[in-house]
Design an enzyme around this catalytic site. Structure first.
Site, PDB file in Angstrom:
ATOM      1  N   SER A 249      82.339 -10.199 -76.732  1.00  0.00           N
ATOM      2  CA  SER A 249      82.721  -8.804 -77.027  1.00  0.00           C
ATOM      3  C   SER A 249      83.710  -8.298 -75.980  1.00  0.00           C
ATOM      4  CB  SER A 249      81.488  -7.899 -77.111  1.00  0.00           C
ATOM      5  OG  SER A 249      80.801  -7.890 -75.889  1.00  0.00           O
ATOM      6  N   ASN A 250      83.546  -8.726 -74.751  1.00  0.00           N
ATOM      7  CA  ASN A 250      84.485  -8.294 -73.708  1.00  0.00           C
ATOM      8  C   ASN A 250      85.834  -8.979 -73.824  1.00  0.00           C
ATOM      9  OD1 ASN A 250      83.061  -6.347 -71.833  1.00  0.00           O
ATOM     10  ND2 ASN A 250      81.532  -7.965 -72.104  1.00  0.00           N
TER      11      ASN A 250
ATOM     12  N   HIS B   1      79.914  -8.255 -64.143  1.00  0.00           N
ATOM     13  CA  HIS B   1      78.479  -8.541 -64.037  1.00  0.00           C
ATOM     14  C   HIS B   1      77.673  -7.342 -64.543  1.00  0.00           C
ATOM     15  CE1 HIS B   1      75.006 -10.734 -62.560  1.00  0.00           C
ATOM     16  NE2 HIS B   1      74.523  -9.556 -62.234  1.00  0.00           N
TER      17      HIS B   1
ATOM     18  N   ASP C 277      78.382 -14.175 -57.338  1.00  0.00           N
ATOM     19  CA  ASP C 277      78.182 -12.724 -57.488  1.00  0.00           C
ATOM     20  C   ASP C 277      78.322 -11.941 -56.181  1.00  0.00           C
ATOM     21  OD1 ASP C 277      77.778 -12.897 -60.220  1.00  0.00           O
ATOM     22  OD2 ASP C 277      75.599 -13.037 -60.061  1.00  0.00           O
TER      23      ASP C 277
HETATM   24  C1  GRF Z   1      78.404  -9.231 -70.460  1.00  0.00           C
HETATM   25  O1  GRF Z   1      77.268  -8.425 -70.436  1.00  0.00           O
HETATM   26  C2  GRF Z   1      78.939  -9.411 -69.069  1.00  0.00           C
HETATM   27  O2  GRF Z   1      78.611  -8.370 -68.209  1.00  0.00           O
HETATM   28  C3  GRF Z   1      78.266 -10.672 -68.598  1.00  0.00           C
HETATM   29  O3  GRF Z   1      78.071 -11.451 -69.747  1.00  0.00           O
HETATM   30  C4  GRF Z   1      78.054 -10.638 -70.909  1.00  0.00           C
HETATM   31  C5  GRF Z   1      79.027 -11.199 -71.876  1.00  0.00           C
HETATM   32  O4  GRF Z   1      78.992 -10.573 -73.115  1.00  0.00           O
HETATM   33  N1  GRF Z   1      79.029 -11.327 -67.562  1.00  0.00           N
HETATM   34  P1  GRF Z   1      80.116 -10.880 -74.189  1.00  0.00           P
HETATM   35  O5  GRF Z   1      80.136 -12.380 -74.439  1.00  0.00           O
HETATM   36  O6  GRF Z   1      81.421 -10.409 -73.629  1.00  0.00           O
HETATM   37  O7  GRF Z   1      79.721 -10.146 -75.412  1.00  0.00           O
END
Ligand code: GRF
Length: 190
Positions: free
Chosen positions: A15-16, A106, A147
């Site tokens: 999603s990101n 994160h 991290d």
């Molecule tokens: C997100 O919550 C990000 O903070 C973490 O992994 C997750 C990835 O989600 N690093 P997506 O695959 O981007 O939906």
């Protein structure tokens, strides 16, 4: 003027990654060069391809090879790497090459709830177990310590005692979708 080229590394839903691709679609200064995943069936590869972005899959063995990744990024003229839900260890050669040019997202307020095994819902479950009254996201540079790279930005959300993992996940996703691309652009162009 040549655009600044970013590579997105992601292992899952993406999603990101999708949000970043959309955000930079018509950007005059920054472009997404490719999305890389270590998981062949990761949803992020299909979504990226559907949006017209090069989607690359490499095995866990290949992505553990620092020279391989540095070569790949050099050949593709990558300036910045953005980790968005990437679950493999980053080889130190790549970290050295992209010092202060590799950013991670994160889903907690680091240094709390970071480190080994702290990803996705594991983080949220630990946060709720400890009855925290807030959580949030951290956008930080990547260094050799998991991290623990320099924090670029953090955003908070309030928690209520009734919140479930799904509620917390929703709040975190909201923060990620709202702030991650703008912060990435800001740090790249600063
Ligand atoms: C997100 O919550 C990000 O903070 C973490 O992994 C997750 C990835 O989600 N690093 P997506 O695959 O981007 O939906």
């Amino acid at each position: 003027m040549n655009k600044i080229r970013i590579a997105i590394f992601a292992s899952g839903t993406g999603s990101n990654a999708v949000n970043l691709i959309r955000f930079f679609e018509n950007d005059p200064a920054v472009e997404v060069a490719f999305v890389l995943s270590n998981k062949e069936d990761a949803k992020v590869l299909k979504s990226s391809k559907d949006m017209g972005v090069t989607a690359l899959h490499f095995s866990n063995q290949q992505v553990a090879d620092g020279t391989f990744l540095v070569d790949l990024c050099t050949k593709n003229s990558i300036d910045w790497i953005v980790l968005a839900g990437y679950l493999r260890l980053i080889p130190s050669e790549l970290i050295q090459t992209f010092k202060q040019k590799m950013v991670n997202l994160h889903p907690s307020l680091l240094p709390m709830y970071g480190g080994e095994g702290m990803h996705g819902r594991n983080v949220h479950s630990a946060v709720l177990k400890n009855k925290e009254n807030k959580s949030g996201i951290t956008i930080h540079f990547v260094n050799e310590e998991f991290d623990k790279g320099e924090v670029i930005a953090q955003f908070h959300c309030a928690l209520s005692p009734q919140d479930t993992i799904d509620d917390l996940e929703r709040k975190i996703k909201y923060l990620e979708q709202t702030y991650f691309p703008t912060v990435v652009r800001g740090v790249i162009l600063s």
